[in-house]
Design a protein around this motif. Structure first.
Motif, PDB file in Angstrom:
ATOM      1  N   LYS A 155     -28.442  10.089   0.710  1.00 49.38           N
ATOM      2  CA  LYS A 155     -28.448   9.379  -0.576  1.00 49.38           C
ATOM      3  C   LYS A 155     -27.519  10.003  -1.618  1.00 49.38           C
ATOM      4  CE  LYS A 155     -31.859   6.501   0.578  1.00 49.38           C
ATOM      5  NZ  LYS A 155     -32.175   6.898   1.918  1.00 49.38           N
ATOM      6  N   VAL A 156     -26.616  10.868  -1.184  1.00 46.15           N
ATOM      7  CA  VAL A 156     -25.610  11.413  -2.090  1.00 46.15           C
ATOM      8  C   VAL A 156     -24.546  10.339  -2.287  1.00 46.15           C
ATOM      9  CG1 VAL A 156     -23.845  13.180  -2.380  1.00 46.15           C
ATOM     10  CG2 VAL A 156     -26.038  13.767  -1.348  1.00 46.15           C
ATOM     11  N   THR A 157     -24.214  10.060  -3.537  1.00 42.95           N
ATOM     12  CA  THR A 157     -23.230   9.016  -3.807  1.00 42.95           C
ATOM     13  C   THR A 157     -21.946   9.628  -4.344  1.00 42.95           C
ATOM     14  OG1 THR A 157     -24.057   8.673  -6.054  1.00 42.95           O
ATOM     15  CG2 THR A 157     -24.996   7.299  -4.322  1.00 42.95           C
ATOM     16  N   THR A 158     -20.831   9.087  -3.892  1.00 42.91           N
ATOM     17  CA  THR A 158     -19.524   9.460  -4.410  1.00 42.91           C
ATOM     18  C   THR A 158     -18.770   8.179  -4.733  1.00 42.91           C
ATOM     19  OG1 THR A 158     -18.646   9.573  -2.169  1.00 42.91           O
ATOM     20  CG2 THR A 158     -19.369  11.634  -3.151  1.00 42.91           C
ATOM     21  N   ARG A 159     -17.972   8.231  -5.786  1.00 38.86           N
ATOM     22  CA  ARG A 159     -17.228   7.055  -6.212  1.00 38.86           C
ATOM     23  C   ARG A 159     -16.082   6.782  -5.249  1.00 38.86           C
ATOM     24  NH1 ARG A 159     -19.638   3.710  -9.394  1.00 38.86           N
ATOM     25  NH2 ARG A 159     -17.749   3.127 -10.476  1.00 38.86           N
ATOM     26  N   ARG A 160     -15.777   5.507  -5.045  1.00 38.07           N
ATOM     27  CA  ARG A 160     -14.641   5.131  -4.213  1.00 38.07           C
ATOM     28  C   ARG A 160     -14.039   3.832  -4.708  1.00 38.07           C
ATOM     29  NH1 ARG A 160     -14.976   2.396   1.456  1.00 38.07           N
ATOM     30  NH2 ARG A 160     -13.015   1.746   0.564  1.00 38.07           N
ATOM     31  N   VAL A 161     -12.866   3.495  -4.158  1.00 42.63           N
ATOM     32  CA  VAL A 161     -12.120   2.313  -4.587  1.00 42.63           C
ATOM     33  C   VAL A 161     -11.766   1.485  -3.360  1.00 42.63           C
ATOM     34  CG1 VAL A 161     -10.016   1.509  -5.709  1.00 42.63           C
ATOM     35  CG2 VAL A 161     -11.153   3.544  -6.561  1.00 42.63           C
ATOM     36  N   TRP A 162     -11.999   0.181  -3.439  1.00 43.38           N
ATOM     37  CA  TRP A 162     -11.557  -0.755  -2.405  1.00 43.38           C
ATOM     38  C   TRP A 162     -10.300  -1.428  -2.922  1.00 43.38           C
ATOM     39  CZ3 TRP A 162     -16.672   0.148  -3.290  1.00 43.38           C
ATOM     40  CH2 TRP A 162     -17.460   0.446  -2.177  1.00 43.38           C
ATOM     41  N   LYS A 163      -9.186  -1.202  -2.234  1.00 38.87           N
ATOM     42  CA  LYS A 163      -7.910  -1.743  -2.690  1.00 38.87           C
ATOM     43  C   LYS A 163      -7.609  -3.059  -1.979  1.00 38.87           C
ATOM     44  CE  LYS A 163      -6.128   2.879  -3.443  1.00 38.87           C
ATOM     45  NZ  LYS A 163      -5.281   3.929  -2.879  1.00 38.87           N
ATOM     46  N   PRO A 164      -7.014  -4.022  -2.671  1.00 36.23           N
ATOM     47  CA  PRO A 164      -6.642  -5.280  -2.016  1.00 36.23           C
ATOM     48  C   PRO A 164      -5.483  -5.052  -1.052  1.00 36.23           C
ATOM     49  CG  PRO A 164      -5.827  -5.258  -4.257  1.00 36.23           C
ATOM     50  CD  PRO A 164      -6.675  -4.030  -4.096  1.00 36.23           C
ATOM     51  N   ASN A 165      -5.427  -5.871  -0.013  1.00 34.38           N
ATOM     52  CA  ASN A 165      -4.363  -5.770   0.987  1.00 34.38           C
ATOM     53  C   ASN A 165      -3.149  -6.534   0.462  1.00 34.38           C
ATOM     54  OD1 ASN A 165      -2.814  -5.554   3.234  1.00 34.38           O
ATOM     55  ND2 ASN A 165      -4.218  -6.605   4.613  1.00 34.38           N
ATOM     56  N   LEU A 166      -2.274  -5.819  -0.244  1.00 33.42           N
ATOM     57  CA  LEU A 166      -1.110  -6.444  -0.870  1.00 33.42           C
ATOM     58  C   LEU A 166       0.120  -6.278   0.005  1.00 33.42           C
ATOM     59  CD1 LEU A 166      -1.518  -5.304  -4.566  1.00 33.42           C
ATOM     60  CD2 LEU A 166      -2.198  -7.459  -3.546  1.00 33.42           C
ATOM     61  N   GLN A 167       0.922  -7.324   0.057  1.00 32.85           N
ATOM     62  CA  GLN A 167       2.174  -7.318   0.796  1.00 32.85           C
ATOM     63  C   GLN A 167       3.289  -7.697  -0.170  1.00 32.85           C
ATOM     64  OE1 GLN A 167       2.065  -6.450   4.099  1.00 32.85           O
ATOM     65  NE2 GLN A 167      -0.131  -6.201   3.763  1.00 32.85           N
ATOM     66  N   LYS A 168       4.407  -6.993  -0.074  1.00 32.31           N
ATOM     67  CA  LYS A 168       5.562  -7.323  -0.910  1.00 32.31           C
ATOM     68  C   LYS A 168       6.427  -8.298  -0.121  1.00 32.31           C
ATOM     69  CE  LYS A 168       9.095  -5.213  -3.770  1.00 32.31           C
ATOM     70  NZ  LYS A 168       9.745  -3.959  -4.176  1.00 32.31           N
ATOM     71  N   ILE A 169       6.466  -9.553  -0.569  1.00 31.49           N
ATOM     72  CA  ILE A 169       7.187 -10.585   0.167  1.00 31.49           C
ATOM     73  C   ILE A 169       8.121 -11.340  -0.771  1.00 31.49           C
ATOM     74  CG2 ILE A 169       5.361 -10.904   1.864  1.00 31.49           C
ATOM     75  CD1 ILE A 169       4.678 -13.509   0.362  1.00 31.49           C
ATOM     76  N   ARG A 170       9.100 -12.013  -0.163  1.00 35.37           N
ATOM     77  CA  ARG A 170      10.001 -12.888  -0.915  1.00 35.37           C
ATOM     78  C   ARG A 170       9.344 -14.250  -1.034  1.00 35.37           C
ATOM     79  NH1 ARG A 170      15.864 -12.504  -0.207  1.00 35.37           N
ATOM     80  NH2 ARG A 170      15.639 -14.567   0.675  1.00 35.37           N
TER      81      ARG A 170
END
Length: 63
Positions: free
Chosen positions: A22-37
């Motif tokens: 039950k130990v909690t640590t902060r985290r981040v979920w990043k979006p799956n971004l693609q650099k496209i034309r």
């Protein structure tokens, strides 16, 4: 680079990772971004950061 989809505005989400003890640590979920034309509405071509959900749903026309 701002970690944000330029089409839908999806950005990182925050929360907790919870261990068995039950130990909690902060985290981040990043979006799956693609650099496209991308072909814009005006007909010009530019590079954009787009999430894969927008790519799969057809919200973007690739150049």
């Amino acid at each position: 680079m701002a970690r944000k989809c330029e089409i839908c505005g999806k950005s990182p989400a925050t929360g907790n990772t919870v261990a068995k003890s039950k130990v909690t640590t902060r985290r981040v979920w990043k979006p799956n971004l693609q650099k496209i034309r991308v072909v814009t509405d005006e007909g010009t071509v530019r590079r954009m950061y787009v999430c894969t959900k927008c790519l799969k749903s057809g919200k973007v026309q690739k150049a």
